[in-house]
Motif scaffolding. Structure first.
Motif, short mmCIF file in Angstrom:
data_model
loop_
_atom_site.label_atom_id
_atom_site.label_comp_id
_atom_site.label_asym_id
_atom_site.label_seq_id
_atom_site.Cartn_x
_atom_site.Cartn_y
_atom_site.Cartn_z
N ARG A 260 0.83 -1.20 0.00
CA ARG A 260 0.00 0.00 0.00
C ARG A 260 0.87 1.26 0.00
NH1 ARG A 260 -5.15 1.74 2.54
NH2 ARG A 260 -5.42 -0.28 3.52
N LYS A 307 -7.52 -3.09 -5.36
CA LYS A 307 -7.13 -1.71 -5.09
C LYS A 307 -5.72 -1.44 -5.61
CE LYS A 307 -8.33 0.19 -1.16
NZ LYS A 307 -9.19 1.34 -1.55
N ALA A 310 -5.91 -0.79 -9.19
CA ALA A 310 -6.48 0.54 -9.41
C ALA A 310 -5.42 1.62 -9.23
CB ALA A 310 -7.65 0.76 -8.46
N TYR A 311 -4.61 1.50 -8.17
CA TYR A 311 -3.51 2.44 -7.96
C TYR A 311 -2.53 2.39 -9.13
CZ TYR A 311 -4.38 3.80 -3.09
OH TYR A 311 -4.89 4.35 -1.95
N TYR A 339 -12.83 -6.35 -8.49
CA TYR A 339 -13.88 -5.81 -7.62
C TYR A 339 -15.21 -6.50 -7.89
CZ TYR A 339 -11.17 -1.86 -5.77
OH TYR A 339 -10.27 -1.08 -5.11
N SER A 348 -16.18 -2.68 -2.82
CA SER A 348 -16.16 -1.25 -2.55
C SER A 348 -16.72 -0.50 -3.74
CB SER A 348 -14.73 -0.80 -2.25
OG SER A 348 -14.65 0.59 -2.29
N ASP A 351 -14.40 2.50 -4.69
CA ASP A 351 -13.20 2.11 -5.43
C ASP A 351 -13.53 1.68 -6.85
OD1 ASP A 351 -11.47 2.68 -3.39
OD2 ASP A 351 -11.33 0.63 -2.64
N ALA A 354 -13.97 4.72 -8.90
CA ALA A 354 -12.67 5.33 -9.18
C ALA A 354 -11.97 4.61 -10.33
CB ALA A 354 -11.81 5.30 -7.92
N THR A 432 -16.20 4.33 1.28
CA THR A 432 -14.99 3.52 1.31
C THR A 432 -13.82 4.45 1.46
OG1 THR A 432 -13.71 1.84 0.17
CG2 THR A 432 -14.66 3.55 -1.19
N GLU A 433 -12.65 3.92 1.48
CA GLU A 433 -11.46 4.78 1.59
C GLU A 433 -11.39 5.69 0.38
OE1 GLU A 433 -6.62 4.32 1.53
OE2 GLU A 433 -7.91 2.58 1.30
N SER A 434 -11.08 6.96 0.63
CA SER A 434 -10.87 7.88 -0.47
C SER A 434 -9.62 7.45 -1.22
CB SER A 434 -10.70 9.30 0.08
OG SER A 434 -11.83 9.67 0.82
N ARG A 435 -9.77 7.06 -2.44
CA ARG A 435 -8.66 6.50 -3.19
C ARG A 435 -7.76 7.57 -3.75
NH1 ARG A 435 -9.44 4.59 -7.61
NH2 ARG A 435 -7.40 3.64 -7.69
#
Length: 435
Positions: A260, A307, A310-311, A339, A348, A351, A354, A432-435
């Protein structure tokens, strides 16, 4: 029967009545044992008359604490059957003096009783752990309004317990629980766009991690601070915080947190324009994924493979160039597939949106306007957005306002639609977490 002049003199020096002494002794016993004794002025009078020369251990300890002396001998107290002198004993009594030995023994007993006091037990800590794990998992898919009260209630209870007494290991455990709960509160704040509140919560997470000496919590806190800095547009700070999370203390731990942190650093380096460092760090992130062990917590505190892809897509898109844009499309498509294939409870929606936005942007960059429109329709279907999704949409609107899209009617229509949907409050019903 010999009067206890030593105790009477100490009371008179303080100008206390016998009733006041009794009340102070009762309060001291309650603080030490949780039991409130029924002592009154008559009990103190009996002590001073010498009718009682050696009260029970809890009362003797309380009397020593009230009058701030180190031994019962200084208060003229002695066990029955021992020789009681007519003067106030002194702490310098011979080591083999019975009263001195008894006083030393009582001091050790007092320490043992004090050390044993705790307001938690193993079951309480186990329940807190279970609550944190459930909230972290539910945060990904449950509506935010249902979770916020639960998070706040759990935090308040942990804070209340920390104001009391526990064994050192229990205190450290409570600080870890408090840290994770503050982490959830930080996510809530960032999702609704309150960066100041998110920063306050995050600093508290760091403090809890430092006190508890918990590597994973400290590293996660840095990852969140990096995330917040990225969405504030401070890409240098975002990269530095992600790097700090890898190097502080004993490192980030053995779960997916290192992947991460490296992914966050790569994305920030790319946004900053340091393409070489971004691509190198991105490679390290995927190597870290291969070596990662299980995470301590699941849900929002973990870093699922979807995730990470996605990053990767976001990073490659920021690097730019025909080859990297095609790789970004591949990475973002992989994220969407993962996902959509995952369990519904772990899916998510934020996510996923995003990733669709990254795909739409990549398709625009590669000239595939039709593919971009299809991906945007997935995003526009949502009723509300997190703050990060709103930022992404506005960035896309800015792209559509530049060449070669500026004059195209389809771009004009999309920009108008984006202006309309981004005017809504930045609150996710499925956060969800702000990506």
């Amino acid at each position: 029967m010999m009067a206890n002049e030593a105790l009477r003199r100490r009371r008179n020096v303080r100008r206390w009545t016998q009733t006041q002494v009794a009340e102070r002794v009762c309060a001291q016993v309650q603080a030490a044992t949780g039991r409130y004794p029924e002592l009154d002025a008559n009990w103190v009078s009996r002590l001073e008359r010498g009718a009682i020369t050696w009260p029970s251990g809890d009362y003797r300890a309380a009397l020593c604490a009230v009058f701030q002396v180190t031994s019962e001998a200084e208060l003229g107290l002695y066990p029955k059957g021992s020789a009681a002198s007519g003067r106030e004993p002194t702490p310098e009594a011979p080591a083999d003096d019975v009263r001195s030995l008894a006083a030393d023994t009582e001091l050790s007993a007092r320490l043992a009783r004090y050390a044993a006091q705790t307001n938690v037990n193993a079951l309480v800590l186990e329940q807190f752990d279970a609550d944190v794990e459930r909230l972290a998992r539910d945060f990904v898919s449950r509506p935010l309004p249902l979770l916020v009260p639960e998070i706040r209630t759990a935090r308040a209870e942990v804070f209340r317990l920390l104001e009391g007494r526990q064994h050192p290991s229990q205190t450290r455990h409570l600080y870890v629980v408090a840290g994770w709960l503050c982490g959830l509160a930080a996510h809530v704040s960032l999702d609704v766009g309150d960066r100041s509140a998110a920063a306050t919560h995050a600093r508290t997470v760091v403090q809890c991690a430092e006190i508890a000496e918990h590597s994973e919590l400290r590293a996660w806190a840095r990852s969140f601070q990096s995330l917040a800095a990225y969405w504030a547009g401070d890409y240098r700070r975002a990269a530095d915080l992600a790097q700090a999370g890898q190097n502080e203390g004993r490192g980030p731990g053995t779960g997916t947190i290192k992947a991460r942190l490296l992914s966050l650093e790569a994305r920030a380096r790319a946004a900053e324009g340091d393409n070489h460092s971004a691509l190198r760090t991105l490679t390290l992130a995927h190597e870290a994924r291969m070596a990662a062990g299980p995470d301590e917590l699941s849900g929002v505190f973990s870093f699922p493979e979807a995730k990470q892809w996605a990053y990767t897509g976001t990073t490659l898109l920021a690097v730019g160039g025909d080859e990297q844009i095609q790789e970004a499309i591949t990475a973002s498509n992989r994220a969407v597939e993962l996902y959509q294939a995952g369990p519904e409870g772990d899916r998510s929606s934020g996510d996923l949106r995003a990733a669709h936005l990254d795909l739409a942007t990549a398709y625009f960059a590669s000239g595939e306007v039709e593919g971009a429109g299809a991906k945007l329709s997935e995003v526009f279907a949502a009723e509300t957005y997190t703050a990060s999704i709103t930022i992404r949409l506005r960035n896309l609107a800015a792209l559509l306002g530049s060449e070669p899209y500026r004059g195209a009617q389809s771009a004009v229509d999309l920009r108008a639609h984006i202006r309309e949907v981004t005017g809504r409050p930045a609150l996710a019903s499925n956060p969800t977490e702000s990506r």
